[in-house]
Design a protein around this motif. Structure first.
Motif, PDB file in Angstrom:
ATOM      1  N   ASP A 143       0.849  -1.196   0.000  1.00 37.78           N
ATOM      2  CA  ASP A 143       0.000   0.000   0.000  1.00 37.78           C
ATOM      3  C   ASP A 143       0.883   1.244   0.000  1.00 37.78           C
ATOM      4  OD1 ASP A 143       0.638   0.622   2.762  1.00 37.78           O
ATOM      5  OD2 ASP A 143      -0.670  -1.043   3.283  1.00 37.78           O
ATOM      6  N   THR A 144       0.256   2.377  -0.268  1.00 39.78           N
ATOM      7  CA  THR A 144       1.027   3.610  -0.430  1.00 39.78           C
ATOM      8  C   THR A 144       1.663   4.059   0.897  1.00 39.78           C
ATOM      9  OG1 THR A 144      -1.102   4.693  -0.306  1.00 39.78           O
ATOM     10  CG2 THR A 144      -0.088   4.586  -2.479  1.00 39.78           C
ATOM     11  N   ASP A 168       7.414   1.174  -9.938  1.00 42.97           N
ATOM     12  CA  ASP A 168       5.954   1.005  -9.922  1.00 42.97           C
ATOM     13  C   ASP A 168       5.664  -0.489 -10.119  1.00 42.97           C
ATOM     14  OD1 ASP A 168       6.514   0.535 -12.553  1.00 42.97           O
ATOM     15  OD2 ASP A 168       5.550   2.350 -13.330  1.00 42.97           O
ATOM     16  N   THR A 169       4.394  -0.842 -10.202  1.00 39.95           N
ATOM     17  CA  THR A 169       4.085  -2.279 -10.274  1.00 39.95           C
ATOM     18  C   THR A 169       4.649  -2.929 -11.542  1.00 39.95           C
ATOM     19  OG1 THR A 169       1.923  -1.634 -11.085  1.00 39.95           O
ATOM     20  CG2 THR A 169       2.052  -2.279  -8.794  1.00 39.95           C
ATOM     21  N   SER A 187       1.599  -2.069  -4.732  1.00 40.00           N
ATOM     22  CA  SER A 187       1.642  -0.619  -4.973  1.00 40.00           C
ATOM     23  C   SER A 187       2.988  -0.198  -5.552  1.00 40.00           C
ATOM     24  CB  SER A 187       1.446   0.140  -3.671  1.00 40.00           C
ATOM     25  OG  SER A 187       0.161  -0.058  -3.214  1.00 40.00           O
TER      26      SER A 187
END
Ligand SMILES: Cc1cc2nc3c(=O)[nH]c(=O)nc-3n(C[C@H](O)[C@H](O)[C@H](O)COP(=O)(O)OP(=O)(O)OC[C@H]3O[C@@H](n4cnc5c(N)ncnc54)[C@H](O)[C@@H]3O)c2cc1C
Length: 428
Positions: A143-144, A168-169, A187
């Protein structure tokens, strides 16, 4: 000089290698029948130079609370908690603030950086094969909030010139194609390009063989009972196989260092934090990890070792109880299923293992002199002994030889503990 190394884990073995390289006459004592039979046997296999961090962090107390409330805690404390466990938890809690975290992480990174160089030195000294891979490591973010937390670490990484990339993903899947099945849950990630992976047990055995060639004497099946003092110096080590004498002694007994050292009045706050690993056969290469993946949220590491995957983690505070806890092993397995669901061959005969991390409350090992002029420490490597082993061995050898160490031992030797006796020498 004649030097006795107490303990033939990865730390004692690399100490012996660097001591022998500097021309010392080295004997290693261990109760097992060969090297790396205890905590160095089946750890997660990560050489996490960039990732080196103490467990004691500002977010840990809150995380603990959350883990307990959700019933999925990677940390388990025995209900009949001992005084030693309470002391360890209290000392660790005192390190759970931003200032201590930064200091402790900086010390660990100093030694980790040096260890990477020292490992490369070993690799240039002779041909050593230990299922090594040089494909970096990847810390996953679910998560962020985790990304925000990691930003705190980034300023420290920059201070130590640790190469990292925030991914990033898509970037995560590019680095580790087996993550494609969980891409939507991720995330992002923090990638350490200069991290390695490898089999600590194989490495220790390769170092052992080289040590034999260099004339090091290993005395296995030798239980160390006590250390004898005479005139403020160590005069010998008493063992199940008799008395051993040398000019200098270095202690690398992992979690058991505290017990032996307390006999001569040296206090070391090392606690045995039990962890577990499972080793499984790879099913298909592209669905399996290529290197090391750290899932900090669930406190597990997943590593590729040859045609096997090793998943390791959990922290069980149970003093020296060696039992395999089924629930912890199940948590490890579900942690692997969450990240690489199609990576391994289902089998009834999985390889389960447990070991005690020789942990200090601040995460940094204890390397250097003691109040006894011929007794040295190289112990307390906790979660990262495999990562720190080569640098620790080289540092120890320089200190024993009276050479100026290549890195400062400020904050790495036992002087950092107010309750320890101050040591006779201060380097750098
Ligand atoms: C689950 C788990 C995962 C881990 N993953 C990683 C990882 O990915 N990367 C990393 O860097 N680190 C990792 N670690 C940590 C790492 O394994 C340890 O820090 C390291 O192995 C410690 O090495 P050591 O030589 O100090 O201890 P040990 O390997 O335990 O060696 C101590 C030696 O002393 C001997 N000994 C003890 N008492 C006596 C006595 N009285 N007489 C004679 N001999 C004695 C023992 O037989 C043993 O051989 C992990 C640990 C665990 C438990």
């Amino acid at each position: 000089m004649k030097v006795i190394v107490l303990g033939a884990g990865v730390i004692g073995t690399t100490s012996a290698y660097f001591l022998a390289k500097q021309g010392h006459d080295v004997t290693v004592l261990d109760r097992q029948e060969s090297v790396a039979m205890e905590t160095s046997h089946a750890n997660a296999g990560c050489l996490s130079y960039g990732f080196s961090s103490p467990w004691a962090s500002p977010g840990l107390p809150l995380n603990l609370l959350k883990w307990f409330l959700t019933g999925r805690s990677p940390l388990v404390i025995n209900p009949n908690i001992s005084i030693e466990t309470i002391k360890f938890l209290y000392r660790m809690y005192k390190n759970c603030n931003s200032k201590s975290y930064e200091i402790n992480k900086s010390r660990m990174l100093r030694l980790a950086n040096y260890s990477r160089q020292a490992l490369l030195e070993i690799e240039s000294d002779f041909d050593i094969q230990y299922e090594q891979r040089r494909q970096g490591s990847l810390q996953l973010f679910w998560d962020t909030k985790e990304i925000e937390k990691a930003k705190r670490d980034i300023s420290i990484l920059e201070k130590f010139n640790i190469h990292y990339e925030l991914l990033d993903t898509e970037g995560c899947v590019e680095a580790e194609p087996g993550l494609k099945y969980v891409k939507n849950k991720l995330s992002g990630g923090l990638r350490f390009n200069n991290d390695f992976t490898g089999n600590c047990y194989l490495f220790s055995n390769e170092i052992y063989k080289k040590c034999i060639e260099m004339g090091v004497n290993f005395e296995f099946n030798t239980e160390i009972k006590s250390i004898k003092i005479n005139n403020n110096k160590i005069s010998s080590v008493l063992t199940s196989e008799g008395e051993f004498k040398a000019d200098c002694y270095s202690v690398s007994l992992g979690s058991y260092s505290t017990k032996i050292l307390s006999q001569v009045g040296i206090k070391t706050p090392i606690y045995p934090v039990k962890g577990y690993s499972i080793t499984l056969p790879v099913l298909t290469d592209q669905d399996a990890p290529q290197s090391t993946i750290m899932d900090e949220k669930n406190k597990i590491a997943i590593t590729r070792l040859g045609d096997r995957i090793r998943v390791a983690g959990m922290a069980h505070l149970t003093d020296f109880d060696k039992n395999l806890r089924t629930k912890s092993l199940e948590s490890l397995k579900s942690g692997l299923d969450l990240v690489f669901p199609k990576s391994y061959e289902p089998s009834e005969n999985l390889n389960y293992w447990t070991g005690f991390r020789p942990s200090t409350p601040d995460g940094t090992p204890i390397i250097g002199p003691t109040p006894y002029s011929n007794l040295y420490l190289n112990t307390g490597h906790g979660t990262l002994g495999w990562t720190m082993s080569s640098g620790s061995g080289k540092l120890l050898a320089d200190i024993v030889s009276g050479n100026q160490p290549e890195i400062s031992i400020e904050g790495i030797d036992m002087n950092r503990y107010s309750f320890s006796n101050k040591t006779r020498k201060n380097y750098g």
